[in-house]
Design an enzyme around this catalytic site. Structure first.
Site, PDB file in Angstrom:
ATOM      1  N   ARG A 158       0.795  -1.260  -0.095  1.00 34.13           N
ATOM      2  CA  ARG A 158       0.061  -0.023   0.034  1.00 34.13           C
ATOM      3  C   ARG A 158       1.009   1.091   0.182  1.00 34.13           C
ATOM      4  O   ARG A 158       1.584   1.575   1.050  1.00 34.13           O
ATOM      5  CB  ARG A 158      -0.933   0.030   1.292  1.00 34.13           C
ATOM      6  CG  ARG A 158      -1.678  -1.249   1.384  1.00 34.13           C
ATOM      7  CD  ARG A 158      -2.827  -0.986   2.387  1.00 34.13           C
ATOM      8  NE  ARG A 158      -3.100  -2.477   3.035  1.00 34.13           N
ATOM      9  CZ  ARG A 158      -4.080  -3.120   2.675  1.00 34.13           C
ATOM     10  NH1 ARG A 158      -4.987  -2.528   1.675  1.00 34.13           N
ATOM     11  NH2 ARG A 158      -4.690  -4.275   3.102  1.00 34.13           N
ATOM     12  N   THR A 181      -6.482   0.525  -4.805  1.00 35.66           N
ATOM     13  CA  THR A 181      -5.617   0.389  -6.024  1.00 35.66           C
ATOM     14  C   THR A 181      -6.227   1.071  -7.146  1.00 35.66           C
ATOM     15  O   THR A 181      -5.575   1.769  -7.912  1.00 35.66           O
ATOM     16  CB  THR A 181      -5.695  -1.144  -6.447  1.00 35.66           C
ATOM     17  OG1 THR A 181      -5.121  -1.985  -5.289  1.00 35.66           O
ATOM     18  CG2 THR A 181      -4.781  -1.463  -7.645  1.00 35.66           C
ATOM     19  N   ILE A 221     -10.292 -10.063  -1.272  1.00 36.87           N
ATOM     20  CA  ILE A 221     -11.052 -11.183  -0.556  1.00 36.87           C
ATOM     21  C   ILE A 221     -12.273 -10.401  -0.194  1.00 36.87           C
ATOM     22  O   ILE A 221     -13.384 -11.278  -0.011  1.00 36.87           O
ATOM     23  CB  ILE A 221     -10.325 -11.695   0.702  1.00 36.87           C
ATOM     24  CG1 ILE A 221     -10.189 -10.655   1.794  1.00 36.87           C
ATOM     25  CG2 ILE A 221      -9.086 -12.520   0.248  1.00 36.87           C
ATOM     26  CD1 ILE A 221      -9.574 -11.443   3.037  1.00 36.87           C
ATOM     27  N   ASP A 222     -12.638  -9.097  -0.065  1.00 37.61           N
ATOM     28  CA  ASP A 222     -13.712  -8.332   0.637  1.00 37.61           C
ATOM     29  C   ASP A 222     -14.938  -8.553  -0.149  1.00 37.61           C
ATOM     30  O   ASP A 222     -16.024  -8.110   0.139  1.00 37.61           O
ATOM     31  CB  ASP A 222     -13.554  -6.836   0.998  1.00 37.61           C
ATOM     32  CG  ASP A 222     -12.401  -6.848   2.142  1.00 37.61           C
ATOM     33  OD1 ASP A 222     -12.254  -7.814   2.664  1.00 37.61           O
ATOM     34  OD2 ASP A 222     -12.008  -5.812   2.323  1.00 37.61           O
ATOM     35  N   GLY A 235     -13.113  -8.212   6.703  1.00 29.97           N
ATOM     36  CA  GLY A 235     -14.251  -7.158   6.321  1.00 29.97           C
ATOM     37  C   GLY A 235     -14.358  -5.727   6.696  1.00 29.97           C
ATOM     38  O   GLY A 235     -15.349  -5.725   7.588  1.00 29.97           O
ATOM     39  N   ALA A 279     -24.239 -20.464  11.076  1.00 28.79           N
ATOM     40  CA  ALA A 279     -24.140 -19.502  12.089  1.00 28.79           C
ATOM     41  C   ALA A 279     -25.443 -19.166  12.769  1.00 28.79           C
ATOM     42  O   ALA A 279     -26.371 -19.165  12.045  1.00 28.79           O
ATOM     43  CB  ALA A 279     -23.406 -18.296  11.716  1.00 28.79           C
ATOM     44  N   SER A 322     -24.872 -25.687  20.989  1.00 29.32           N
ATOM     45  CA  SER A 322     -23.631 -24.726  20.582  1.00 29.32           C
ATOM     46  C   SER A 322     -24.285 -23.581  19.549  1.00 29.32           C
ATOM     47  O   SER A 322     -25.278 -23.604  19.106  1.00 29.32           O
ATOM     48  CB  SER A 322     -22.692 -25.092  19.709  1.00 29.32           C
ATOM     49  OG  SER A 322     -22.921 -25.592  18.587  1.00 29.32           O
ATOM     50  N   GLU A 377     -15.223  -7.925  10.607  1.00 32.77           N
ATOM     51  CA  GLU A 377     -14.230  -7.053  11.572  1.00 32.77           C
ATOM     52  C   GLU A 377     -14.495  -5.460  11.681  1.00 32.77           C
ATOM     53  O   GLU A 377     -14.452  -4.796  12.644  1.00 32.77           O
ATOM     54  CB  GLU A 377     -12.654  -7.183  11.019  1.00 32.77           C
ATOM     55  CG  GLU A 377     -12.557  -6.402   9.694  1.00 32.77           C
ATOM     56  CD  GLU A 377     -11.068  -6.392   9.280  1.00 32.77           C
ATOM     57  OE1 GLU A 377     -10.886  -6.680   8.337  1.00 32.77           O
ATOM     58  OE2 GLU A 377     -10.181  -6.064  10.110  1.00 32.77           O
ATOM     59  N   ARG A 419     -16.571 -17.958  24.087  1.00 28.66           N
ATOM     60  CA  ARG A 419     -15.090 -17.936  23.496  1.00 28.66           C
ATOM     61  C   ARG A 419     -15.262 -17.068  22.307  1.00 28.66           C
ATOM     62  O   ARG A 419     -16.161 -16.871  21.535  1.00 28.66           O
ATOM     63  CB  ARG A 419     -14.624 -19.399  23.164  1.00 28.66           C
ATOM     64  CG  ARG A 419     -14.516 -20.269  24.341  1.00 28.66           C
ATOM     65  CD  ARG A 419     -13.382 -19.863  25.504  1.00 28.66           C
ATOM     66  NE  ARG A 419     -13.160 -21.087  26.466  1.00 28.66           N
ATOM     67  CZ  ARG A 419     -13.909 -20.940  27.595  1.00 28.66           C
ATOM     68  NH1 ARG A 419     -14.770 -20.166  27.691  1.00 28.66           N
ATOM     69  NH2 ARG A 419     -13.533 -21.770  28.547  1.00 28.66           N
TER      70      ARG A 419
HETATM   71  O1  F6P Z   1      -8.997  -5.534   1.864  1.00 24.60           O
HETATM   72  C1  F6P Z   1      -8.727  -6.777   2.262  1.00 24.60           C
HETATM   73  C2  F6P Z   1      -8.333  -6.786   3.705  1.00 24.60           C
HETATM   74  O2  F6P Z   1      -8.071  -8.085   4.014  1.00 24.60           O
HETATM   75  C3  F6P Z   1      -9.577  -6.505   4.710  1.00 24.60           C
HETATM   76  O3  F6P Z   1     -10.447  -7.265   4.917  1.00 24.60           O
HETATM   77  C4  F6P Z   1      -8.757  -6.142   5.999  1.00 24.60           C
HETATM   78  O4  F6P Z   1      -9.336  -5.285   6.649  1.00 24.60           O
HETATM   79  C5  F6P Z   1      -7.521  -5.462   5.398  1.00 24.60           C
HETATM   80  O5  F6P Z   1      -7.469  -5.924   4.156  1.00 24.60           O
HETATM   81  C6  F6P Z   1      -6.373  -5.933   6.152  1.00 24.60           C
HETATM   82  O6  F6P Z   1      -5.169  -5.292   5.892  1.00 24.60           O
HETATM   83  P1  F6P Z   1      -3.684  -5.393   6.231  1.00 24.60           P
HETATM   84  O7  F6P Z   1      -3.188  -6.354   5.266  1.00 24.60           O
HETATM   85  O8  F6P Z   1      -3.007  -4.099   5.899  1.00 24.60           O
HETATM   86  O9  F6P Z   1      -3.621  -5.760   7.466  1.00 24.60           O
END
Ligand code: F6P
Length: 324
Positions: free
Chosen positions: A72, A105, A127-128, A171, A187, A216, A223, A248
């Site tokens: 980045r 990007t 991946i998001d 995410g 879930a 369970s 995140e 947990r």
């Molecule tokens: O954008 C992809 C991602 O994996 C997000 O889901 C996550 O918040 C972030 O990148 C984590 O970034 P880094 O690699 O800088 O820890």
């Protein structure tokens, strides 16, 4: 168009290598010279650019990560950094770029195109799955499958001990991974940034499950959820339920970004890589090559960045219905 360059930038994603391979081999097939740029915009600025051949991409279709490496770049945010990058590309007479990455990007690519008009086509690699202009992004399916594998394992131990698990998936601004792995993993609750799930609701459905003798429960938390990270949410819930529920927490983290891409991601990435090269050759610029309803579609970078890609309400509704 005679010479193009390809780079990966931002968070890596499984399938990026399959995409690089498709760009390189697609370009060579069409008679173009193709260059690789290492470490995204940082390599463009420092001139870490090398010619690639068909064998540069041998044996990588199945590999996670990115052979071009990723970064980045802070310097690319400055006009001076972008000028250095442009000068390096001009020196090599590069007349087209393929950018593989996500939001950040394409934000960089959009600014760069507006300043220097160097045709650029993007491939959505994150991946998001949070980019408008494509049904799925490269790496998303692999990340969901990795999360699912972990969720299944956690379910075994959760069940044995009659426990509640809060599982955090990636995410920052998007709940796609959480919703898909939540549904796939059965879930009980999914918490995502797109909609607010009040803690009161979480407590009442967990208590409901407990009353119905569920052995369970799994709460998948993206995140970026507004109630906080899974650890914080779990603490708040513990404070409300006391020792009625045995709670947990597991944070899956970067494990979701690695590993061999799924078949779906390899094919998606290959299609997108070739579409980027053929798009450049037919005059596309400043756009992302996505796939919608199984067709290649080119969407302006600005839309991919600015337009929202909401999670279908049905999916969230389904989590609730299927967990009763
Ligand atoms: O954008 C992809 C991602 O994996 C997000 O889901 C996550 O918040 C972030 O990148 C984590 O970034 P880094 O690699 O800088 O820890």
């Amino acid at each position: 168009m005679k010479k193009i360059a390809v780079y990966t930038s931002g968070g890596d994603a499984p399938g990026m290598n399959a995409c690089i391979r498709a760009v390189v081999r697609g370009a060579i097939y069409h008679g173009l010279k193709v260059y690789g740029i290492r470490r995204g915009y940082n390599g463009m600025i420092s001139g870490d650019i090398f010619e690639m051949t068909s064998s540069s991409v041998s044996n990588i279709v199945q590999r996670g990560g990115t052979i071009l490496k990723s970064a980045r770049s802070k310097e690319f945010l400055t006009p001076e950094g972008r000028k250095k990058a442009y000068d390096n590309l001009v020196k090599l007479e590069i007349d087209g770029l393929v950018a593989i990455g996500g939001n950040g990007t394409f934000t960089g690519a959009e600014v760069f195109y507006n300043e220097y008009q160097l045709p650029t086509v993007g491939c959505p690699g994150t991946i998001d799955n949070d980019l408008y202009g494509t049904d799925y992004t490269i790496g998303f399916d692999s990340a969901v499958n990795t999360s699912l594998e972990a969720i299944d394992k956690i379910r075994d131990t959760a069940d044995s001990h009659d426990r509640v698990f809060f599982i955090e998936v990636m995410g920052r601004d998007s709940g796609y991974i959480a919703v898909q792995s939540g549904i796939g993993g059965g879930a009980e609750i999914v918490m995502v940034p797109e909609t607010h799930t009040p803690l009161k609701k979480v407590v009442s459905s967990l208590k409901d499950g407990w009353r119905r003798s569920k052995s369970s429960s799994i709460v998948v938390v993206a995140e970026g959820d507004e109630e906080g990270h899974a650890t914080e949410i779990a603490e708040k819930i513990k404070a409300q339920v006391g020792d009625k529920l045995d709670i947990r927490v597991t944070t899956l983290g970067h494990v979701q970004r690695g590993g061999s891409p799924t078949a779906y991601d390899r094919i998606l990435a290959s299609r997108m890589g070739l579409a980027a090269v053929e798009g450049l050759m037919s005059g596309q610029k400043n756009v992302m090559a996505g796939i919608i309803n199984n067709e290649v579609v080119y969407t302006p970078f600005i839309d991919t960045i600015k337009k929202a890609k909401p999670i279908h309400d049905d999916l969230l509704r389904m989590v609730h219905i299927l967990s009763i």
